[in-house]
Design a protein around this motif. Structure first.
Motif, PDB file in Angstrom:
ATOM      1  N   TYR A  91       0.830  -1.195   0.000  1.00 45.08           N
ATOM      2  CA  TYR A  91       0.000   0.000   0.000  1.00 45.08           C
ATOM      3  C   TYR A  91       0.868   1.249   0.000  1.00 45.08           C
ATOM      4  O   TYR A  91       1.930   1.288   0.616  1.00 45.08           O
TER       5      TYR A  91
ATOM      6  N   GLN B 232      -2.868   5.998   9.296  1.00 44.85           N
ATOM      7  CA  GLN B 232      -2.423   6.385  10.629  1.00 44.85           C
ATOM      8  C   GLN B 232      -3.148   7.652  11.045  1.00 44.85           C
ATOM      9  O   GLN B 232      -3.366   8.554  10.239  1.00 44.85           O
TER      10      GLN B 232
ATOM     11  N   PHE C 247       2.409  14.462   1.902  1.00 48.44           N
ATOM     12  CA  PHE C 247       3.396  13.403   2.059  1.00 48.44           C
ATOM     13  C   PHE C 247       2.878  12.120   1.424  1.00 48.44           C
ATOM     14  O   PHE C 247       1.720  11.748   1.625  1.00 48.44           O
TER      15      PHE C 247
ATOM     16  N   PRO D  11      -0.949  -2.222  10.125  1.00 43.00           N
ATOM     17  CA  PRO D  11       0.355  -1.646   9.803  1.00 43.00           C
ATOM     18  C   PRO D  11       0.565  -1.400   8.317  1.00 43.00           C
ATOM     19  O   PRO D  11       1.438  -0.648   7.935  1.00 43.00           O
ATOM     20  N   GLY D  12      -0.216  -2.015   7.467  1.00 42.23           N
ATOM     21  CA  GLY D  12       0.024  -1.881   6.036  1.00 42.23           C
ATOM     22  C   GLY D  12      -0.976  -0.978   5.364  1.00 42.23           C
ATOM     23  O   GLY D  12      -0.663   0.147   4.981  1.00 42.23           O
ATOM     24  N   SER D  13      -2.194  -1.452   5.278  1.00 39.05           N
ATOM     25  CA  SER D  13      -3.221  -0.704   4.564  1.00 39.05           C
ATOM     26  C   SER D  13      -3.891   0.347   5.408  1.00 39.05           C
ATOM     27  O   SER D  13      -4.530   1.258   4.881  1.00 39.05           O
TER      28      SER D  13
ATOM     29  N   GLY E 187       2.869   1.877   3.214  1.00 36.46           N
ATOM     30  CA  GLY E 187       2.275   1.223   4.364  1.00 36.46           C
ATOM     31  C   GLY E 187       3.083   0.001   4.737  1.00 36.46           C
ATOM     32  O   GLY E 187       3.375  -0.845   3.903  1.00 36.46           O
ATOM     33  N   SER E 188       3.469  -0.082   6.004  1.00 37.49           N
ATOM     34  CA  SER E 188       4.322  -1.179   6.449  1.00 37.49           C
ATOM     35  C   SER E 188       4.380  -1.160   7.962  1.00 37.49           C
ATOM     36  O   SER E 188       3.947  -0.206   8.603  1.00 37.49           O
ATOM     37  N   TYR E 189       4.939  -2.234   8.563  1.00 40.80           N
ATOM     38  CA  TYR E 189       5.216  -2.209   9.997  1.00 40.80           C
ATOM     39  C   TYR E 189       6.158  -1.053  10.329  1.00 40.80           C
ATOM     40  O   TYR E 189       6.095  -0.476  11.409  1.00 40.80           O
ATOM     41  N   ILE E 190       7.044  -0.744   9.411  1.00 38.99           N
ATOM     42  CA  ILE E 190       7.944   0.406   9.562  1.00 38.99           C
ATOM     43  C   ILE E 190       7.630   1.365   8.423  1.00 38.99           C
ATOM     44  O   ILE E 190       8.276   1.327   7.367  1.00 38.99           O
ATOM     45  N   PRO E 191       6.641   2.233   8.617  1.00 41.30           N
ATOM     46  CA  PRO E 191       6.236   3.138   7.538  1.00 41.30           C
ATOM     47  C   PRO E 191       7.366   4.073   7.133  1.00 41.30           C
ATOM     48  O   PRO E 191       8.179   4.472   7.964  1.00 41.30           O
TER      49      PRO E 191
ATOM     50  N   LEU F  73       0.156   5.452   0.722  1.00 45.21           N
ATOM     51  CA  LEU F  73      -0.822   6.363   1.291  1.00 45.21           C
ATOM     52  C   LEU F  73      -0.356   7.800   1.095  1.00 45.21           C
ATOM     53  O   LEU F  73       0.836   8.095   1.074  1.00 45.21           O
TER      54      LEU F  73
ATOM     55  N   TYR G  32       2.980   4.702  16.974  1.00 43.75           N
ATOM     56  CA  TYR G  32       4.248   5.121  16.393  1.00 43.75           C
ATOM     57  C   TYR G  32       4.672   6.454  16.991  1.00 43.75           C
ATOM     58  O   TYR G  32       3.846   7.305  17.302  1.00 43.75           O
TER      59      TYR G  32
ATOM     60  N   LEU H 188      10.715   7.626  11.618  1.00 39.92           N
ATOM     61  CA  LEU H 188      10.160   6.770  12.661  1.00 39.92           C
ATOM     62  C   LEU H 188      11.195   6.540  13.765  1.00 39.92           C
ATOM     63  O   LEU H 188      12.315   6.089  13.498  1.00 39.92           O
TER      64      LEU H 188
ATOM     65  N   TYR I 206       7.188   9.629  15.663  1.00 41.74           N
ATOM     66  CA  TYR I 206       7.980  10.200  14.584  1.00 41.74           C
ATOM     67  C   TYR I 206       8.585  11.515  15.037  1.00 41.74           C
ATOM     68  O   TYR I 206       8.059  12.184  15.916  1.00 41.74           O
TER      69      TYR I 206
ATOM     70  N   PHE J  76       8.071   7.711   4.987  1.00 37.93           N
ATOM     71  CA  PHE J  76       7.452   8.893   4.412  1.00 37.93           C
ATOM     72  C   PHE J  76       8.430   9.613   3.503  1.00 37.93           C
ATOM     73  O   PHE J  76       9.643   9.647   3.762  1.00 37.93           O
ATOM     74  N   GLY J  77       7.904  10.216   2.438  1.00 39.27           N
ATOM     75  CA  GLY J  77       8.694  11.131   1.644  1.00 39.27           C
ATOM     76  C   GLY J  77       8.893  12.447   2.392  1.00 39.27           C
ATOM     77  O   GLY J  77       8.332  12.647   3.467  1.00 39.27           O
TER      78      GLY J  77
ATOM     79  N   TYR K 199       8.143   2.144  17.398  1.00 38.70           N
ATOM     80  CA  TYR K 199       6.771   1.750  17.155  1.00 38.70           C
ATOM     81  C   TYR K 199       6.401   0.609  18.092  1.00 38.70           C
ATOM     82  O   TYR K 199       7.273  -0.023  18.714  1.00 38.70           O
TER      83      TYR K 199
ATOM     84  N   LEU L 262       8.831  12.539   7.785  1.00 40.90           N
ATOM     85  CA  LEU L 262       8.686  11.977   9.121  1.00 40.90           C
ATOM     86  C   LEU L 262       9.637  10.795   9.263  1.00 40.90           C
ATOM     87  O   LEU L 262       9.641   9.882   8.442  1.00 40.90           O
TER      88      LEU L 262
END
Lengths: 109, 113
Positions: free
Chosen positions: A32, B102, A89, B97-99, A93-97, A34, B33, B45, B35, A99-100, B48, B43
């Motif tokens: 994903y 936040q 931004f 965590p994926g789709s 999507g991930s456990y460790i997101p 976002l 999370y 991280l 940030y 961002f740009g 988390y 941002l």
């Protein structure tokens, strides 16, 4: 290693026109992507997302396109409004997101 | 629902001082999370958590510690503050965590001098 890149720090658009914000990624193993919108002195808010199995997702004036061969996604805002002026931004999507760095959009009345 | 709340909104610390940034959410999200956002940057991280009692390091964890004793709260501890920790800190939560999108708090602006 920046896995999600927004190469344009700013974009200026006239009200009523289309705004196109771009994002490139370097790792194909994402499910994903976002987009978030951020006003000054506020936290980011979610705007729209797209699954890697899709090419396009639309929500009102906002459409996100995913070009997997080019590892590129874009956010289209049509028509642009002054209230859309914010920093946008893209994120994976991930456990460790990740961002740009964001693109600052200014929509002129 | 209050969503994600953060306190304080602003803080000035002297070098070497410590403090805790508070974060709470009332959406029953398992994923939380922390940030930091530096000027002109995205941002990054810090830490988390995937549920109460489970935390892990993110991209920039040095100088910070976290705990997650309840689903609702996820405080961030700064020990021995340094000028490099001057930043805006955002807490966020998510149901996936994926789709899952936040949900972010309003941020804490921290200055270390």
């Amino acid at each position: 290693d920046q896995q999600v890149k927004q190469n344009s720090p700013s974009l200026s658009v006239q009200e009523g026109r289309i705004s196109i914000l771009n994002c490139d990624y370097t790792n194909s193993m994402f499910d994903y992507f976002l987009w978030y919108k951020k006003y000054p002195a506020e936290g980011p808010t979610f705007l729209i997302s797209i699954s890697s199995i899709k090419d396009k997702n639309e929500d009102g004036r906002f459409t996100v396109f995913l070009n997997k061969s080019a590892k590129h996604l874009s956010l289209h805002i049509v028509p642009s409004q002054p209230g859309d002026s914010a920093v946008y931004f893209c994120a994976r999507g991930s456990y460790i997101p990740t961002f740009g760095r964001g693109t600052s959009l200014i929509v002129h009345p | 629902n209050a969503g994600v709340t953060q306190t304080p909104k602003f803080r000035i610390l002297k070098i070497g001082q410590s403090m805790t940034l508070q974060c709470a959410q009332d959406m029953n999200h398992n994923y939380m999370y922390w940030y930091r956002q530096d000027p002109g940057m995205g941002l990054k991280l810090i830490y988390y958590s995937v549920g109460a009692g489970i935390t892990d390091k993110g991209e920039v964890p040095n100088g910070y510690n976290v705990s997650r004793s309840t689903t609702e709260d996820f405080p961030l501890r700064l020990e021995l503050a340094a000028p490099s920790q001057t930043s805006v800190y955002f807490c966020a939560s998510s149901y996936s965590p994926g789709s899952g999108e936040q949900y972010f708090g309003p941020g804490t602006r921290l200055t270390v001098t």
